[in-house]
Design a protein around this motif. Structure first.
Motif, PDB file in Angstrom:
ATOM      1  N   ILE A  41       0.808  -1.226   0.000  1.00  9.68           N
ATOM      2  CA  ILE A  41       0.000   0.000   0.000  1.00  9.68           C
ATOM      3  C   ILE A  41       0.843   1.278   0.000  1.00  9.68           C
ATOM      4  CG2 ILE A  41      -1.819  -1.249   1.230  1.00  9.68           C
ATOM      5  CD1 ILE A  41      -1.182   0.562   3.680  1.00  9.68           C
ATOM      6  N   GLN A  42       2.166   1.168   0.030  1.00 11.82           N
ATOM      7  CA  GLN A  42       3.060   2.337  -0.016  1.00 11.82           C
ATOM      8  C   GLN A  42       2.637   3.395   1.009  1.00 11.82           C
ATOM      9  OE1 GLN A  42       5.355   4.920  -3.487  1.00 11.82           O
ATOM     10  NE2 GLN A  42       3.153   4.832  -3.556  1.00 11.82           N
ATOM     11  N   VAL A  43       2.372   2.946   2.229  1.00  9.78           N
ATOM     12  CA  VAL A  43       1.960   3.775   3.370  1.00  9.78           C
ATOM     13  C   VAL A  43       0.837   4.762   3.031  1.00  9.78           C
ATOM     14  CG1 VAL A  43       4.100   3.501   4.642  1.00  9.78           C
ATOM     15  CG2 VAL A  43       3.894   5.426   3.084  1.00  9.78           C
ATOM     16  N   GLY A  44      -0.027   4.373   2.104  1.00  8.49           N
ATOM     17  CA  GLY A  44      -1.173   5.203   1.764  1.00  8.49           C
ATOM     18  C   GLY A  44      -0.891   6.310   0.779  1.00  8.49           C
ATOM     19  N   ILE A  45       0.235   6.234   0.072  1.00  7.34           N
ATOM     20  CA  ILE A  45       0.606   7.273  -0.898  1.00  7.34           C
ATOM     21  C   ILE A  45       0.156   6.838  -2.289  1.00  7.34           C
ATOM     22  CG2 ILE A  45       2.528   8.486  -2.004  1.00  7.34           C
ATOM     23  CD1 ILE A  45       4.083   8.147   0.607  1.00  7.34           C
ATOM     24  N   THR A  46      -0.524   7.722  -2.996  1.00  8.94           N
ATOM     25  CA  THR A  46      -0.896   7.474  -4.386  1.00  8.94           C
ATOM     26  C   THR A  46       0.225   7.926  -5.302  1.00  8.94           C
ATOM     27  OG1 THR A  46      -3.251   7.769  -3.913  1.00  8.94           O
ATOM     28  CG2 THR A  46      -2.569   7.980  -6.201  1.00  8.94           C
ATOM     29  N   THR A  47       0.659   7.037  -6.183  1.00  2.00           N
ATOM     30  CA  THR A  47       1.686   7.356  -7.178  1.00  2.00           C
ATOM     31  C   THR A  47       1.106   7.064  -8.552  1.00  2.00           C
ATOM     32  OG1 THR A  47       3.449   6.779  -5.631  1.00  2.00           O
ATOM     33  CG2 THR A  47       4.039   6.883  -7.958  1.00  2.00           C
ATOM     34  N   GLN A  48       1.140   8.053  -9.442  1.00  2.00           N
ATOM     35  CA  GLN A  48       0.532   7.902 -10.763  1.00  2.00           C
ATOM     36  C   GLN A  48       1.510   8.112 -11.910  1.00  2.00           C
ATOM     37  OE1 GLN A  48      -2.371  10.959  -9.957  1.00  2.00           O
ATOM     38  NE2 GLN A  48      -4.000   9.448  -9.593  1.00  2.00           N
ATOM     39  N   ARG A  49       2.710   8.550 -11.590  1.00  2.00           N
ATOM     40  CA  ARG A  49       3.773   8.736 -12.582  1.00  2.00           C
ATOM     41  C   ARG A  49       5.112   8.523 -11.885  1.00  2.00           C
ATOM     42  NH1 ARG A  49      -0.236   8.769 -15.053  1.00  2.00           N
ATOM     43  NH2 ARG A  49      -0.952  10.138 -16.732  1.00  2.00           N
ATOM     44  N   TYR A  50       6.146   8.190 -12.659  1.00  2.00           N
ATOM     45  CA  TYR A  50       7.461   7.983 -12.045  1.00  2.00           C
ATOM     46  C   TYR A  50       7.967   9.238 -11.349  1.00  2.00           C
ATOM     47  CZ  TYR A  50       8.222   3.307 -13.933  1.00  2.00           C
ATOM     48  OH  TYR A  50       8.126   1.963 -14.195  1.00  2.00           O
ATOM     49  N   GLY A  66      -4.451  13.493   2.000  1.00  2.00           N
ATOM     50  CA  GLY A  66      -4.955  12.436   1.126  1.00  2.00           C
ATOM     51  C   GLY A  66      -4.742  11.031   1.660  1.00  2.00           C
ATOM     52  N   ARG A  67      -3.844  10.865   2.629  1.00  2.00           N
ATOM     53  CA  ARG A  67      -3.540   9.521   3.127  1.00  2.00           C
ATOM     54  C   ARG A  67      -4.765   8.880   3.787  1.00  2.00           C
ATOM     55  NH1 ARG A  67       1.848   8.085   4.183  1.00  2.00           N
ATOM     56  NH2 ARG A  67       2.301  10.273   4.613  1.00  2.00           N
ATOM     57  N   ALA A  68      -5.501   9.670   4.570  1.00  2.00           N
ATOM     58  CA  ALA A  68      -6.679   9.127   5.254  1.00  2.00           C
ATOM     59  C   ALA A  68      -7.726   8.665   4.239  1.00  2.00           C
ATOM     60  CB  ALA A  68      -7.266  10.173   6.200  1.00  2.00           C
ATOM     61  N   ASN A  69      -7.913   9.430   3.168  1.00  2.00           N
ATOM     62  CA  ASN A  69      -8.876   9.036   2.135  1.00  2.00           C
ATOM     63  C   ASN A  69      -8.434   7.755   1.439  1.00  2.00           C
ATOM     64  OD1 ASN A  69     -10.500  11.256   2.654  1.00  2.00           O
ATOM     65  ND2 ASN A  69      -9.461  12.549   1.138  1.00  2.00           N
ATOM     66  N   ASN A  70      -7.128   7.652   1.178  1.00  2.00           N
ATOM     67  CA  ASN A  70      -6.624   6.435   0.537  1.00  2.00           C
ATOM     68  C   ASN A  70      -6.845   5.213   1.422  1.00  2.00           C
ATOM     69  OD1 ASN A  70      -5.799   7.766  -1.754  1.00  2.00           O
ATOM     70  ND2 ASN A  70      -3.695   8.049  -1.064  1.00  2.00           N
ATOM     71  N   LEU A  71      -6.618   5.358   2.727  1.00  2.00           N
ATOM     72  CA  LEU A  71      -6.839   4.238   3.636  1.00  2.00           C
ATOM     73  C   LEU A  71      -8.316   3.855   3.687  1.00  2.00           C
ATOM     74  CD1 LEU A  71      -4.432   5.093   6.588  1.00  2.00           C
ATOM     75  CD2 LEU A  71      -4.110   3.375   4.808  1.00  2.00           C
ATOM     76  N   GLN A  72      -9.198   4.843   3.596  1.00  2.00           N
ATOM     77  CA  GLN A  72     -10.623   4.538   3.544  1.00  2.00           C
ATOM     78  C   GLN A  72     -10.950   3.703   2.304  1.00  2.00           C
ATOM     79  OE1 GLN A  72     -13.237   5.096   5.513  1.00  2.00           O
ATOM     80  NE2 GLN A  72     -12.281   6.326   7.127  1.00  2.00           N
ATOM     81  N   ARG A  73     -10.356   4.068   1.176  1.00  2.00           N
ATOM     82  CA  ARG A  73     -10.586   3.324  -0.067  1.00  2.00           C
ATOM     83  C   ARG A  73     -10.045   1.899   0.041  1.00  2.00           C
ATOM     84  NH1 ARG A  73      -7.666   6.719  -4.452  1.00  2.00           N
ATOM     85  NH2 ARG A  73      -8.455   5.078  -5.844  1.00  2.00           N
ATOM     86  N   ILE A  74      -8.870   1.767   0.646  1.00  2.00           N
ATOM     87  CA  ILE A  74      -8.283   0.440   0.821  1.00  2.00           C
ATOM     88  C   ILE A  74      -9.148  -0.392   1.766  1.00  2.00           C
ATOM     89  CG2 ILE A  74      -6.288  -0.833   1.704  1.00  2.00           C
ATOM     90  CD1 ILE A  74      -4.563   1.592   0.818  1.00  2.00           C
ATOM     91  N   GLY A  75      -9.581   0.205   2.870  1.00  2.00           N
ATOM     92  CA  GLY A  75     -10.419  -0.502   3.822  1.00  2.00           C
ATOM     93  C   GLY A  75     -11.711  -1.003   3.198  1.00  2.00           C
ATOM     94  N   LEU A 105      -6.797  -0.386   9.359  1.00  2.00           N
ATOM     95  CA  LEU A 105      -7.455  -1.125   8.282  1.00  2.00           C
ATOM     96  C   LEU A 105      -8.248  -2.308   8.822  1.00  2.00           C
ATOM     97  CD1 LEU A 105      -4.625  -0.989   5.588  1.00  2.00           C
ATOM     98  CD2 LEU A 105      -6.850   0.158   5.492  1.00  2.00           C
ATOM     99  N   ALA A 106      -7.778  -2.919   9.902  1.00  2.00           N
ATOM    100  CA  ALA A 106      -8.553  -3.994  10.534  1.00  2.00           C
ATOM    101  C   ALA A 106      -9.890  -3.464  11.021  1.00  2.00           C
ATOM    102  CB  ALA A 106      -7.764  -4.600  11.689  1.00  2.00           C
ATOM    103  N   VAL A 132      -0.810  -8.330   8.700  1.00  2.00           N
ATOM    104  CA  VAL A 132      -1.752  -9.377   8.315  1.00  2.00           C
ATOM    105  C   VAL A 132      -3.089  -9.070   8.957  1.00  2.00           C
ATOM    106  CG1 VAL A 132      -0.956 -10.862  10.213  1.00  2.00           C
ATOM    107  CG2 VAL A 132      -2.260 -11.850   8.348  1.00  2.00           C
ATOM    108  N   LEU A 133      -4.163  -9.302   8.205  1.00  2.00           N
ATOM    109  CA  LEU A 133      -5.536  -9.209   8.682  1.00  2.00           C
ATOM    110  C   LEU A 133      -6.194 -10.558   8.445  1.00  2.00           C
ATOM    111  CD1 LEU A 133      -6.555  -5.842   6.934  1.00  2.00           C
ATOM    112  CD2 LEU A 133      -5.429  -6.126   9.148  1.00  2.00           C
ATOM    113  N   SER A 134      -6.918 -11.056   9.445  1.00  2.00           N
ATOM    114  CA  SER A 134      -7.510 -12.385   9.313  1.00  2.00           C
ATOM    115  C   SER A 134      -8.910 -12.422   9.906  1.00  2.00           C
ATOM    116  CB  SER A 134      -6.628 -13.418  10.022  1.00  2.00           C
ATOM    117  OG  SER A 134      -7.207 -14.712   9.930  1.00  2.00           O
TER     118      SER A 134
END
Length: 292
Positions: A41-50, A66-75, A105-106, A132-134
């Motif tokens: 998840i790259q600590v919640g960072i969005t990367t779209q170009r090199y 933006g990190r909190a929003n990204n974690l919401q999307r991942i969750g 995320l759990a 890990v999440l289980s």
């Protein structure tokens, strides 16, 4: 040799953390199916170009909105799975707003059990981790620092007991081929005594290297996934894998089109051995794991 390395590097048995806000762990709709996901998840960072590796590099050190929003999307995405391997998560430092991202995320995805493996401790600056999440309590959980320079680790988790138990190793391997070979030799020793094996994570190499040219080559593992996972905005390399032993039947595999990180997540659904079937999976009735 393995035991000597474990003693030197502080490997230990450990307990999963329990999410007190989680609803009761549900029965599987089909007791023989297990849904898996691996995601760097790259600590919640969005990367779209090199060039974002340079222009957004400050986000590896400082918090950003933006990190909190990204974690919401991942969750939201993780809620569809039973067992999740996470790489490049932060265990609660300044850059993440002192949020343990594995625990967060759990909670977001309603997982009863989670574990954070701290691989590189930079104090308040960064807590480089795997996670890990289980949905199910493991019958064994182990934390393994991997051979090579400090900072890489693997989590071993066992589901069930006896001959039909399933061992799952979640990892983030090194970039260098020589160090990666040492790490895979170590993992081979961990899982060699199990009939049913699952390897998940960011392995930083292609499946052919893992299955043909590495210490894993004599295990007969399968790599069903063929789609590339990196970089997420124009995938060209297949670096993220879920590898299976032949006794685990593949139902579905896909690389998810969720370019939240610089890697794409890998998802898989498998059918468990017949002996694990029944009204409830054996792992739900297992005794708690031993404390380190």
């Amino acid at each position: 040799m393995l035991r000597r390395w474990q003693l030197n590097r502080g490997i230990g048995l450990c307990d999963p953390q329990v999410n007190p806000h989680c609803s009761n762990s549900p029965d599987w709709p089909d007791a023989r199916r297990l849904r898996l996901l691996s995601f760097n998840i790259q600590v919640g960072i969005t990367t779209q170009r090199y060039h974002h590796y340079l222009t957004r590099s400050w986000q590896h050190l400082l918090p950003h909105a933006g990190r909190a929003n990204n974690l919401q999307r991942i969750g939201s995405m993780l809620g569809d799975y039973d067992l999740v391997a996470l790489q490049e998560v932060d265990g609660g430092s300044m850059r993440s707003g002192y949020v343990n991202q594995v625990e967060h995320l759990a909670h977001l995805a309603d997982f009863p059990f989670w574990y954070q493996q701290l691989n590189r401790n930079l104090g308040r600056l960064a807590q480089h981790s795997n996670g890990v999440l289980s949905r199910f309590r493991p019958t064994l959980l182990e934390d393994h620092p991997l051979p090579g320079p400090p900072g890489r680790g693997a989590i071993l988790l066992r589901l069930g007991e006896g001959a039909e138990a399933i061992v799952v190793v979640m990892m983030h391997l090194s970039l260098g081929a020589r160090t990666r070979t040492r790490q895979l030799a170590y993992i081979h020793e961990l899982i060699g005594g199990y009939r049913h094996q699952i390897l998940m994570g960011d392995m930083n190499t292609h499946a052919s290297d893992l299955l043909v040219h590495s210490p894993l080559r004599d295990l007969g593992l399968l790599a069903p996934q063929i789609e590339a996972t990196f970089p997420s905005w124009r995938p060209q390399r297949c670096l993220d894998h879920i590898l299976l032993s032949p006794g685990l039947e593949l139902e579905k595999v896909e690389v998810l089109a969720h370019p939240i990180s610089d890697h794409l997540p890998v998802a898989m659904e498998i059918r468990l051995p017949q002996a694990q079937g029944g009204p409830l999976p054996p792992m739900l009735n297992a005794s708690p794991v031993r404390k380190r």
